[in-house]
Motif scaffolding. Structure first.
Motif, PDB file in Angstrom:
ATOM      1  N   GLU A  96       0.702  -1.188  -0.157  1.00 57.62           N
ATOM      2  CA  GLU A  96       0.035   0.126  -0.003  1.00 57.62           C
ATOM      3  C   GLU A  96       0.857   1.186  -0.003  1.00 57.62           C
ATOM      4  OE1 GLU A  96      -3.692  -1.948   2.610  1.00 57.62           O
ATOM      5  OE2 GLU A  96      -2.454  -0.262   3.367  1.00 57.62           O
ATOM      6  N   GLU A 143       3.838   1.518  -1.000  1.00 57.08           N
ATOM      7  CA  GLU A 143       4.657   1.699  -2.521  1.00 57.08           C
ATOM      8  C   GLU A 143       3.751   2.186  -3.667  1.00 57.08           C
ATOM      9  OE1 GLU A 143       8.500  -1.195  -2.765  1.00 57.08           O
ATOM     10  OE2 GLU A 143       6.638  -2.049  -3.280  1.00 57.08           O
ATOM     11  N   LYS A 144       2.375   1.627  -3.542  1.00 59.33           N
ATOM     12  CA  LYS A 144       1.407   2.051  -4.542  1.00 59.33           C
ATOM     13  C   LYS A 144       1.285   3.625  -4.203  1.00 59.33           C
ATOM     14  CE  LYS A 144      -3.183   0.808  -5.977  1.00 59.33           C
ATOM     15  NZ  LYS A 144      -4.437   0.333  -5.246  1.00 59.33           N
ATOM     16  N   TRP A 145       0.962   4.023  -2.986  1.00 60.65           N
ATOM     17  CA  TRP A 145       0.663   5.496  -2.801  1.00 60.65           C
ATOM     18  C   TRP A 145       1.979   6.336  -3.417  1.00 60.65           C
ATOM     19  CZ3 TRP A 145       3.217   9.177   0.187  1.00 60.65           C
ATOM     20  CH2 TRP A 145       2.837  10.208   0.305  1.00 60.65           C
ATOM     21  N   LYS A 199       4.127   5.482  -5.560  1.00 61.71           N
ATOM     22  CA  LYS A 199       4.072   5.407  -6.981  1.00 61.71           C
ATOM     23  C   LYS A 199       3.182   6.619  -7.571  1.00 61.71           C
ATOM     24  CE  LYS A 199       4.399   2.165 -10.675  1.00 61.71           C
ATOM     25  NZ  LYS A 199       3.987   0.683 -11.023  1.00 61.71           N
ATOM     26  N   ASN A 200       2.314   6.382  -7.103  1.00 60.35           N
ATOM     27  CA  ASN A 200       1.139   7.553  -7.645  1.00 60.35           C
ATOM     28  C   ASN A 200       1.307   9.230  -7.321  1.00 60.35           C
ATOM     29  OD1 ASN A 200      -0.792   5.915  -8.419  1.00 60.35           O
ATOM     30  ND2 ASN A 200      -2.026   5.864  -6.513  1.00 60.35           N
ATOM     31  N   LYS A 201       2.378   9.226  -6.342  1.00 54.98           N
ATOM     32  CA  LYS A 201       2.689  10.502  -5.802  1.00 54.98           C
ATOM     33  C   LYS A 201       4.017  10.884  -6.279  1.00 54.98           C
ATOM     34  CE  LYS A 201      -0.965  11.948  -3.212  1.00 54.98           C
ATOM     35  NZ  LYS A 201      -1.749  12.604  -3.640  1.00 54.98           N
ATOM     36  N   ASN A 202       4.537  10.095  -7.266  1.00 57.71           N
ATOM     37  CA  ASN A 202       6.029  10.385  -7.833  1.00 57.71           C
ATOM     38  C   ASN A 202       6.968  10.388  -6.599  1.00 57.71           C
ATOM     39  OD1 ASN A 202       5.612   9.992 -10.687  1.00 57.71           O
ATOM     40  ND2 ASN A 202       4.757  12.101 -10.458  1.00 57.71           N
TER      41      ASN A 202
END
Ligand SMILES: Cc1cc2nc3c(=O)[nH]c(=O)nc-3n(C[C@H](O)[C@H](O)[C@H](O)COP(=O)(O)O)c2cc1C
Length: 326
Positions: free
Chosen positions: A282, A284-286, A288-291
């Motif tokens: 979770e 890592e996913k966040w 990635k979305n936020k760069n």
């Protein structure tokens, strides 16, 4: 994604520490936490009370009435407890390749402080002191209660050179100043905010005192979130958050507030050690979305010095929210 973090000089591959509990009470269980990607573990606490109670067990004194035996029993019970604990430290260090933090639950600077050296010698990477003082004694001023912290640190630091953290209670009238002054001693490397205590409840049918929930709920995150946000950028020690962190969002919030790491217990009891990887995914996913590529990219972004939200963390009255609710 780079989830590495440095907590009190210890390199953690990710910020998830499994907090002190029976999850960290045996090598078997610790191995499971590591197999599921825990960044570090804090061993179940050795309790100052537990040692003192064992030494003073009344039945021992009845069985052996002459002074030498009493001395022997005192020595044995003390040794026995400590050796089990030291063995757990040594065995865990051999079995896993993540930092192993020992833990002592204490209320005074009495005899246990000398044990600290043996904890270091057994191979612990750091020592967490769970200083559990409830300021409920009408005869003790807040200064007297706070002095105990400094006395403990002084004595323990004279025994060891591994990093020391204090697992704090939130029951202090001058919390910010206490933490800042403890940090200024240069004898403390980190603070864990906050320990979750046993809370008594009342059964209104039986009119009996009962225990409230042993496990936390996600709603309990807000107390430590506020204080990590207020303190992390103003005090030159590391902070780990604990209590109420149940998912990736909880970990992200605490890192935005300035935490170097988090300690999780209840959600691992509820969901099993596999849940550590779910939380990491979770995060890592966040990211990635936020760069964001590393935790350093966003750590402390919402802490009181860096954000324009200081007043929000300092506010304790609902004011306008009360006004709008009919
Ligand atoms: C069953 C259980 C045993 C615990 N034992 C200890 C302990 O020995 N020493 C300690 O410092 N904290 C102990 N704790 C407190 C946890 O380390 C942690 O600070 C607390 O549960 C809050 O985290 P959580 O909301 O993720 O559960 C224990 C908690 C639980 C639920």
């Amino acid at each position: 994604m780079d989830l590495k973090t440095n907590y009190m000089g210890l390199e953690l591959k990710n910020p998830i520490i499994i907090g002190s509990s029976s999850l960290t009470n045996s090598v078997e269980s610790i191995k499971k936490m590591v197999a599921n990607n825990a960044g570090a573990i804090v061993l179940k606490s050795l309790f100052e009370e537990q040692i003192i109670n064992e030494i003073n067990k009344p039945e021992n004194f009845n069985l052996y009435s002459y002074p030498e035996s009493i001395d022997y029993i005192k020595h044995y019970t003390r040794e026995h407890n400590i050796s089990n604990y030291l063995k757990l430290i040594g065995d865990s260090k051999k079995a896993v390749d993540i930092p192993v933090i020992a833990s002592i639950n204490c209320v005074s600077d009495k005899e246990w402080t000398a044990f600290a050296k043996r904890i270091e010698d057994a191979g612990a990477d750091a020592l967490e002191l769970n200083i559990s003082i409830l300021p409920s004694d009408f005869n003790k001023s807040s200064e007297e209660n706070e002095k105990i912290y400094f006395n403990i640190i002084e004595k323990v630091k004279s025994e060891i050179s591994i990093p020391i953290s204090i697992k704090m209670t939130r029951y202090s009238a001058g919390l910010s100043q206490l933490i800042q002054k403890l940090c200024w001693t240069k004898k403390v490397d980190g603070f864990v905010l906050f320990n979750r205590y046993y809370n008594p409840d009342i059964d209104i049918e039986k009119m009996k005192v009962i225990s409230s929930n042993v496990f936390s709920t996600p709603d309990e995150i807000y107390v430590s979130l506020r204080w990590i946000a207020l303190l992390s950028n103003n005090v030159e020690c590391d902070f780990a958050a604990t209590t109420g962190i149940h998912d990736g969002a909880g970990v992200i919030k605490q890192i935005l507030a300035g935490a170097k790491a988090v300690q999780i217990v209840s959600s691992i009891y509820k969901n099993g050690p596999e849940y550590i990887s779910t939380i990491l995914n979770e995060i890592e996913k966040w990211m990635k979305n936020k760069n964001f590529n590393s935790l350093n990219d966003f750590r402390g972004k919402m802490s009181s010095k860096k954000s324009e939200h200081t007043a929000d963390f300092e506010r304790i009255q609902f004011m306008k929210y009360f006004d709008g609710i009919q």
